[in-house]
Motif scaffolding. Structure first.
Motif: not given
Length: 401
Positions: A181-186, A314-321, A324-325
């Protein structure tokens, strides 16, 4: 199709090659109508092979002699042609994996000689120099990349089966490389505000706002045009992507979708679209051009430094954020799936299922609440029965003088 003795003639006389080479020969006509043969040292071997050829002809799995020499590099063009409908970015990724990993190791190998254990061992040992500083040792290929390469190898061999080069795919049924599982940053609210404050131009800030509040992929946001904005419905239409050089491409899933906008985002984008033609870029760079990856990466790296965030973000973490919201705000799986453009709800759950853990907490508390309510209801029923019993008992009592 028969077994021939190459040393003796029918009358028992010796042939010219008596005592030389293998004695027994099996001759047959393959499924393509070509005459072919194979020789053996013993008659038992020849008889066994002769029987196996008859079985293979009967079930349609007999491969002609010339096809046994087909190499994997001869299958590659047909396999790539079968992917004609994919996005250009995906096509380039396939070509890269073929040139970097598969072709050097397997391109010249005869397809008929490829065995499953060889491929498994090769995939497990894959390494790459991508992202490795010069002079250092190569690093192992990630689990997700190994799985993609394994899928490509399996696809190439399946194509070989369809071309009747081999009777079956040796990789069918083998376990695929495990993907961790990928480690995602929020980002939290303070980090979001810091990165927005670090934007030095309106164009950069608006791009950040869109990524943080819509969950778009970066390429999708770069590819937005003025005509994609629907102010009345508060929607943005995702119809295209752009590659690293800013060239138009299909979306990752090749599906179009509409993404909701808040009232504030609708007003900001309406302002950005004012006095522009429908075909103009909705989120251009500071020069009015489509964003390229190189240009955005330079901006992004400086943003992280100025905002005091880790430079590995990474910019892609904005998508994850953004996702999450949305989930924290009560969005269900179906809504998030549509918002992200995932092919199925399964993909959404595999990627973001852990963010619904708050629902697990509520479920646990709901069980306790239900049990407490049931106990209270039962106690209340028992109390009423007892009360009725006492009242009935008093009704049967007689006064004794």
């Amino acid at each position: 199709m028969t077994v021939h003795d190459l040393w003796l003639k029918r009358g028992g006389a010796h042939t010219a090659r008596h005592g030389v080479g293998k004695r027994w020969q099996v001759r047959w006509i393959d499924l393509d109508g070509k005459a072919t043969s194979r020789t053996f040292s013993t008659k038992e071997e020849a008889d066994f092979f002769d029987a196996s050829v008859k079985v293979k002809k009967a079930d349609g799995t007999l491969i002609s002699a010339d096809k046994k020499d087909v190499r994997l590099e001869e299958i590659w063009p047909a396999w790539l042609d079968s992917k004609a409908g994919i996005a250009e970015k995906s096509r380039k990724d396939y070509i890269s994996k073929w040139n970097v990993h598969i072709r050097p190791a397997w391109g010249r190998r005869r397809v008929a000689d490829i065995q499953d254990h060889q491929v498994i061992a090769w995939i497990a040992a894959l390494t790459t120099m991508k992202g490795v500083p010069q002079g250092q040792e190569p690093r192992p290929v990630s689990g997700s990349q190994k799985k993609k390469i394994a899928d490509m190898m399996s696809g190439l061999l399946t194509r070989a089966v369809k071309m009747k080069v081999i009777p079956a795919n040796p990789l069918d049924g083998i376990a695929k490389p495990r993907v961790k599982p990928g480690e995602r940053r929020y980002l939290n609210v303070e980090e979001i505000d810091a990165i927005l404050a670090a934007a030095k131009t309106d164009e950069v800030k608006l791009m950040l706002e869109v990524l943080l509040k819509t969950g778009l992929r970066v390429g999708e946001a770069k590819g937005l045009k003025v005509k994609d904005l629907d102010v009345d419905r508060k929607r943005i239409a995702i119809r295209r992507d752009v590659d690293d050089l800013g060239r138009l491409d299909e979306t990752k899933s090749r599906h179009h979708r509409d993404v909701p906008l808040s009232q504030l985002m609708t007003l900001l984008l309406e302002e950005a679209a004012r006095d522009k033609t429908p075909e103009a870029w909705l989120l251009p760079d500071e020069r009015g051009h489509v964003w390229t990856t190189a240009r955005w990466r330079a901006i992004w790296d400086n943003l992280l430094i100025d905002a005091g965030l880790e430079t590995t973000l990474k910019t892609h973490e904005l998508r994850h954020t953004a996702v999450s919201m949305a989930i924290a705000g009560g969005a269900d799986v179906y809504i998030v799936q549509r918002m992200c453009g995932h092919a199925s709800a399964t993909t959404t759950l595999n990627t973001y299922g852990h963010l619904w853990d708050g629902g697990l907490d509520r479920a646990a508390e709901a069980i306790e609440t239900h049990l407490a309510a049931e106990r209270k209801r039962i106690e209340s029923q028992q109390a009423r029965r007892a009360q009725r019993g006492r009242e009935n008992g008093r009704g049967h009592l007689r006064l004794v003088r």
